[in-house]
Every structure is written in C-alpha cells, then in structure tokens.
Design a protein around this motif. Structure first.
Motif, mmCIF file in Angstrom:
data_model
loop_
_atom_site.group_PDB
_atom_site.id
_atom_site.type_symbol
_atom_site.label_atom_id
_atom_site.label_comp_id
_atom_site.label_asym_id
_atom_site.label_seq_id
_atom_site.Cartn_x
_atom_site.Cartn_y
_atom_site.Cartn_z
ATOM 1 N N THR A 217 0.821 -1.220 0.000
ATOM 2 C CA THR A 217 0.000 0.000 0.000
ATOM 3 C C THR A 217 0.854 1.268 0.000
ATOM 4 O OG1 THR A 217 -0.164 0.050 2.426
ATOM 5 C CG2 THR A 217 -1.845 -1.209 1.233
ATOM 6 N N ALA A 220 -0.627 4.241 -1.920
ATOM 7 C CA ALA A 220 -1.738 4.882 -1.215
ATOM 8 C C ALA A 220 -1.223 5.789 -0.101
ATOM 9 C CB ALA A 220 -2.681 3.821 -0.645
ATOM 10 N N ARG A 223 0.437 8.975 -1.485
ATOM 11 C CA ARG A 223 -0.564 9.941 -1.941
ATOM 12 C C ARG A 223 -1.282 10.603 -0.762
ATOM 13 N NH1 ARG A 223 1.635 11.505 -6.274
ATOM 14 N NH2 ARG A 223 1.069 10.459 -8.214
ATOM 15 N N PRO A 255 -6.235 11.324 -3.464
ATOM 16 C CA PRO A 255 -7.352 10.826 -2.654
ATOM 17 C C PRO A 255 -7.520 11.659 -1.391
ATOM 18 C CG PRO A 255 -5.395 9.548 -2.189
ATOM 19 C CD PRO A 255 -5.000 10.540 -3.246
ATOM 20 N N ALA A 260 -7.150 7.217 1.963
ATOM 21 C CA ALA A 260 -5.853 6.626 1.635
ATOM 22 C C ALA A 260 -5.176 6.065 2.877
ATOM 23 C CB ALA A 260 -4.955 7.663 0.966
ATOM 24 N N THR A 263 -6.706 2.725 3.535
ATOM 25 C CA THR A 263 -6.173 1.741 2.594
ATOM 26 C C THR A 263 -4.802 1.249 3.037
ATOM 27 O OG1 THR A 263 -7.383 2.706 0.738
ATOM 28 C CG2 THR A 263 -5.451 1.364 0.211
ATOM 29 N N HIS A 560 -3.348 4.176 -6.356
ATOM 30 C CA HIS A 560 -3.226 2.826 -5.798
ATOM 31 C C HIS A 560 -4.245 1.889 -6.439
ATOM 32 C CE1 HIS A 560 -2.726 -0.426 -2.940
ATOM 33 N NE2 HIS A 560 -4.016 -0.392 -2.672
#
Length: 703
Positions: A217, A220, A223, A255, A260, A263, A560
């Motif tokens: 991840t 993610a 970001r 995001p 995020a 995630t 992601h």
C-alpha cells in the motif's frame, strides 16, 4: 604477502574503496580493509564486505565444465568455447533472437559493456537483460519519467546536510551499512529518521518514527502524505511554478487523506506526522520494498512528487533510490540493456547510427526495442525463439520469481553459465565457464551516487579461469569478428571505447580515464572533461534544468490499484520478502553449507497460534499458487499478524514469489503474494498432502 592493492568493494552499491593483499606464493586474498584515501568511504568498511571479499563461502569453479551423459565433467577452454560458439551459431542461423543473454550488476563496466555489445550488436537479440532489472528498473523508469534522465539527484555529500531522513521500503542498516552510518549520524545530530516499512527491521530499531503500513500500500500512503502537504499549505509554490509541470493534474488525482490512510492501514495522525517532516530539508531514500511491485514505478514517481511539491530538490535534500548490486548503475549506463551506452535513447535513429558505426555493425542488426525484461525472457526461452541462454554472474534459478518455472525453462534449453561459484543455475548448465571474482579482476565499477572507481586484481588466477571480459570477447571474436576484431581486449581498451561512445551524452564518461582514476580514485559522472565531474543533478547557479522536452520536472498521477495477488480463503496470508545481513545476491558468497537449511520465516506469535496445527517441531510448509517451501519458524511480533517474512536471497523462497511485473518497468512483484501454511508430512517434513516442497521428494497421496 603482496603489496597493498587499491580496489572497489563489489558487495553493494555504496562503492567503498578497499585495500587488499594477495598471498605471495599462491592464489587468493590474504587481507582486505577499508582504504582511508578513497573519497567515498574514507577508510570505513562493513564486515560483510570484507568477509565476502577475502574469504567467501561457496564452492569455487576452478575449470570449465561440459555436460556429458547428464553430468558436468571437466574440460578445457578450447572445447568449452568451441561448443558454446557452435550452439550459438546454430541458434543464430535460425533467428537473431536465437540466443538469450542475462547479465549482472556484479560485472565490471568493461565486461557489462562488452556483453551488451555482443548481445545487441553481435547477435542482434532483443532477449538480453541483466538482473539489475529485478531490483532497480522501477526507480530507473521513474527517474526517466520525472527528470528525463536516470540518476538520483543527490550524492553522499548531501546526507549530512539533510534534517529529515525518510527511509521507505528499505533496510540500509543491513544492505548498505557504511552509507547507513552517515544517515544515522546525520539523523542523530539534531535530525530525524522516519522509516516506512510493513515489518520491523534493524533500521527501524534506530528510527524516531516507524510507519508500519500494510504490505503493498506504499502508493496509497505516499498519496495520503501529499494530500496532507497540500491541505497544510506545505507546497513550495515558487519551486513548483519555476521548475515543474503537471502539478494541478496531480492535485486533482489525489485521494482524501482519510481514505488513503485507511487503505494503507495507518492512522491519519501518522500521515500528518510524515507530511510535517517534509517542511525541513529532507532526503527520501527508497529500496526494493517500493521497486519490487506491480506499482513500483508509480510509487517511485509518487515519492519523487513529494520531493517536488515540498521543494526538496536541491543540495541536502531530494529523492535517493538505494541500489542493491555493486555495479547496477554501471550496468545501466554501459551495457545497452535499456539504453545504449551513455543513456542514448534506444529507439532514436541518430543514436542507433552512432552505436552501429562505433561497433562496426549494420544498423539494422540492432534490435528495435530493449526487450521484455528478465521474466519475459524466461517466458520466451520456454516458448521460443531462444534456443540458447547465456547467464553471466547471475543465478536466475534462485533469484527470479516463480523459481520452478525458471528452473524448468532453463533445464529445457542449451544453458551456458559463466560464474565464479557453483550455483543452482550452474547445476543446470550444459557448459560452465569459470570466471575470476573479486580481487582477481580488472576494470571499473560505478556506485549509486554515480562515482566510477577502479576494480583491481591483487592475486593471480589459475590459467583455467578467465575474467568475464576475456570469456565474453573469446566468444564474440568467433561469432562476429567485426565487433571484436581482436581475440583479446584489455579492460583499459574496453573502457576507452566505452567512454568515447558516451561523449556528449547525459551520462558522459569521456573525461574519466584509468590514469585519472589512478590519481583521484573515484570520479562522478557526468565528466565531459578531465578536470570536471558531476555533483547534485539538475540544478546549478542558473537554476533548474531537466532533460525533459520542456526542461521541467514532471509530476505524476498514479493511483493505488490494490495487490497483485490478494489473499483469499485458500491462501489467507501475505508473504513479503527482504534482505538478511548474511545473504546477498542469492547468498552464494555467504551461505556456506547452509544451502540445505530451510529459510527462517518471521511470523507474528498470534499467527502461529492461529495456525498451530500447521507447525511441526518449529517447521511448516509455506505454499503459494506456484510452489511450496519448508521453513523454520521464528515467532516475531515485529511482523504484523497475517504476514510472513522470508529472506529473498534464500534459494527456496522464490519458488513462492509472483512473476507479475510492473507494466512500465518489467520489474517483478517480489514483495507480496498470497500464501498458506500447511503441516509437513511426519515422514518427510519437506512434503505436505502429497505435494513436493522445495528440495523434497513427493510422497504418495492419500487417494
């Protein structure tokens, strides 16, 4: 003992200078130590680099071997080279793609250059690559996309100047001990060390903050951090406006922080903490935990975006990918693997003409594209057209994902293995070419901060062993006398040819000569003149300039996309891999007699309790959709529940790993795959439910 001979350590890509002494009356190295005069390490050296140079483990290859009646037997060089050339010529008579070649970041610049010249210019094959693609291709692709050139902007000189050190998906305390000392010292001196890694490591032990995100991840989380930087007003608007493009599109693609963070499996407070850290001069280092993913390039781009958005792209800051193999950078610059020498674009007609003229070969012999990467090469070997595969200083049977398929493909082809030690790949070979190793070879290497330095021999070798360069030229002179008009080429001559070919390119080596290296020990490219060398990339007194069409650095918009192989009811656990201090480059130089010992799996104690029926006397069988391996179990709460950690360089582990590749870089997804743990058979702990695990014999099923 002989006199002290200066050289470069070939274990990792820090590029430390060593001094070495050979024995006066027989082959081998007696003593190795750090070189206090070398500008990279100033005398520092890690014990593993010393040990693996002076007294490596592994079974040495001492003469050529050829397969007869299913067994490897001793032969002479004339027979070995003659057999190789005959089989290669037969394959090339069918198609110029009839020979596949796999090189290595363990070769010198000179050997890598000669191998690429022969593969691309002599054979004309598109099925040529090096094991550096298995570790660095995603970072390289990200640098090209963001900056138009392949090289980390910072140098080692920037490490003491940084206030924040973010280490992402890497464990340099083990992988790059000398460099890590500089990082740790800088962080301890009124700085901060943040480590982003799904598992605890030796580097995490020193961290001020450990971000333990879920495996796979990273994009993610990166970001999320950039979103937080934007929300907090942490963007360096002046730098973004002056030196970059694409920022607004990046912001539009970001995001929400909360989504995020969820995630990635981290709290929002962690995102805020990391975003705040980029306000200070920050060096962001990353390694295989980022690169070895189907999202490796996008994640590396996201890390570069963080540096761009916060203005961390000047001395004392910036994105710094950590290179694994000693000469990965040199292989990329010199070997015609993904670009022509000097980072000449592969498909550019002018560059192709220049290379063809320098090599005295028809331009239409040069392949049209760099090829499909190592995983794609193995697929091609299995399905055609290559009928011969030549491996040089690499061990794909142990080092590539989906190891059983690799073994099967190489076992079915005519395999030539050139190496210094007996490896899993050597065991499958039809012809084995014994190569000189560290302390026995002449040439140069290029470290991760672009410094070129000499590799020197301090000991003689048996006449039954050849340096890589000599073996490559011996084959090449027979197959293409125009490319190699002489049966022997000295390392100095090879380097002079290489540096002339790079003149005027982004990776200009023309101002670096053996005489200059004798005087200065190490010189950083680009070096277009004998009194010049490169420093921090892309910025000078006139401002920023990038090798992109606009002259600006480019932001990215990666999103992601989930794991390449999610867990399910059949394979409910996630396997991730990493380096151990005692295993590097498939561990050939360090594992000794431990080849048959099962790898040690780190598993959370609660996970072991949940699957207690699958364990037998401290062992279990780890199974993926591709194969199985028996492992010893080490309960370790530094690994999150539901995750297994295994050492990537143990020869059993890559039977399990996933051959899916990043679509932009062709780098495999070594870091996450779905696995299960299953009870071994009491009669044979290497077998479960009638299915063979690595190194085991299949048992009868219950049917």
């Amino acid at each position: 003992m002989t006199e002290w001979t200066p050289t470069t350590c070939m274990r990792c890509a820090v590029g430390c200078g060593h001094l070495q002494q050979g024995y006066a009356n027989h082959y081998g190295l007696d003593t190795v130590r750090g070189d206090a005069n070398h500008p990279v390490n100033r005398g520092l050296a890690c014990q593993r680099g010393i040990d693996e140079t002076a007294d490596p483990d592994g079974e040495w290859l001492t003469r050529p071997l050829i397969r007869e009646d299913g067994k490897l037997v001793a032969t002479n060089w004339e027979t070995a080279i003659g057999t190789v050339v005959s089989r290669m010529e037969d394959a090339l008579a069918e198609t110029r793609d009839g020979v596949a070649v796999l090189g290595s970041g363990q070769q010198t610049n000179e050997a890598a250059y000669a191998l690429g010249k022969l593969a691309r210019g002599g054979f004309g094959t598109r099925y040529y690559d090096a094991n550096t693609t298995l570790c660095m291709a995603s970072a390289v692709t990200a640098y090209y996309q963001a900056f138009g050139s392949d090289a980390p902007p910072p140098t080692y000189e920037d490490i003491p100047e940084a206030r924040t050190h973010v280490i992402w998906g890497a464990n340099p305390a083990v992988a790059h001990p000398v460099m890590y000392r500089w990082i740790a010292d800088s962080a301890a001196d009124d700085g901060e060390l943040i480590v982003v890694d799904p598992v605890e490591s030796e580097t995490v032990d020193d961290a001020d903050h450990h971000v333990q995100l879920d495996p796979g991840t990273d994009l993610a989380f990166a970001r999320a951090v950039l979103t937080q930087v934007v929300d907090d007003g942490g963007v360096d608007r002046e730098f973004v406006a002056e030196a970059t493009e694409g920022f607004e599109a990046t912001v539009a693609s970001l995001p929400a922080v909360e989504d995020a963070a969820e995630t990635a499996g981290v709290p929002v407070e962690t995102v805020e903490r990391v975003a705040d850290a980029f306000a200070d001069p920050t060096l962001l280092y990353w390694g295989m935990g980022v690169n070895q993913s189907v999202q490796g390039t996008a994640t590396a781009r996201a890390l570069i975006d963080l540096c761009l958005a916060t203005g961390n792209l000047s001395p004392g800051s910036g994105p710094f990918s950590l290179t694994g193999q000693a000469n990965s950078m040199g292989t990329r610059v010199c070997s015609s693997k993904g670009t022509w020498p000097g980072q000449r674009e592969f498909t550019d007609p002018d560059h192709r003409e220049t290379v063809a003229e320098a090599w005295n070969v028809p331009v239409d012999r040069l392949p049209d594209d760099p090829g499909p990467g190592p995983v794609g090469i193995v697929d091609a070997i299995a399905d055609g057209p290559p009928e011969v595969c030549w491996t040089v200083a690499t061990n794909p049977v142990a080092g590539m994902p989906d190891g059983d398929r690799v073994r099967e493909a190489l076992d079915e082809t005519f395999l030539v293995a050139q190496d210094a030690f007996r490896t899993e790949t050597v065991e499958l070979a039809d012809v084995v070419l014994p190569a000189a190793t560290w302390g026995e070879s002449e040439g140069t290497a290029t470290n991760m901060e672009r410094r070129v330095s000499r590799v020197r021999a301090a000991t003689e070798t048996s006449p039954k062993i050849k340096q890589d360069l000599d073996a490559i030229v011996a084959i090449g002179a027979e197959i293409d006398p125009d490319a190699f008009p002489e049966p022997e080429v000295s390392p100095r001559a090879a380097f002079d040819e290489l540096r002339e070919l790079t003149a005027g390119t982004a990776a200009d080596l023309s101002g670096i000569s053996y005489d200059r290296l004798d005087a200065e020990l190490a010189v950083r490219w680009p070096a277009p003149a004998s009194d010049e060398e490169g420093g921090y990339r892309y910025v000078d007194d006139d401002g920023w300039e990038f090798a992109t069409s606009s002259g600006r650095a480019r932001f990215s918009t990666g999103v992601h996309g989930g794991l390449a192989e999610p867990t399910d009811d059949d394979y409910p656990l996630t396997l991730t891999t990493g380096r151990r201090a005692d295993a590097y480059n498939t561990g050939v130089r360090s594992r000794g007699d431990g080849t048959d010992a099962p790898p040690l799996a780190r598993i959370h104690p609660e996970t072991t309790l949940e699957y207690i029926e699958a364990f037998d006397r401290g062992k279990t069988v780890v199974a993926s959709r591709r194969g199985s391996a028996t492992v010893a179990v080490n309960p370790d709460d530094g690994v999150p529940k539901g995750i297994l950690w295994l050492p990537i360089h143990h020869p059993a582990v890559n039977v399990l790993t996933l051959p899916a590749v990043d679509p932009e870089s062709d780098e495999p997804n070594f870091k996450q795959c779905a696995v299960d743990v299953r009870a071994p058979r009491p009669s044979n702990p290497l077998v479960h439910e009638g299915h063979q695990a690595t190194d085991g014999e299949p048992a009868a099923t219950d049917d």
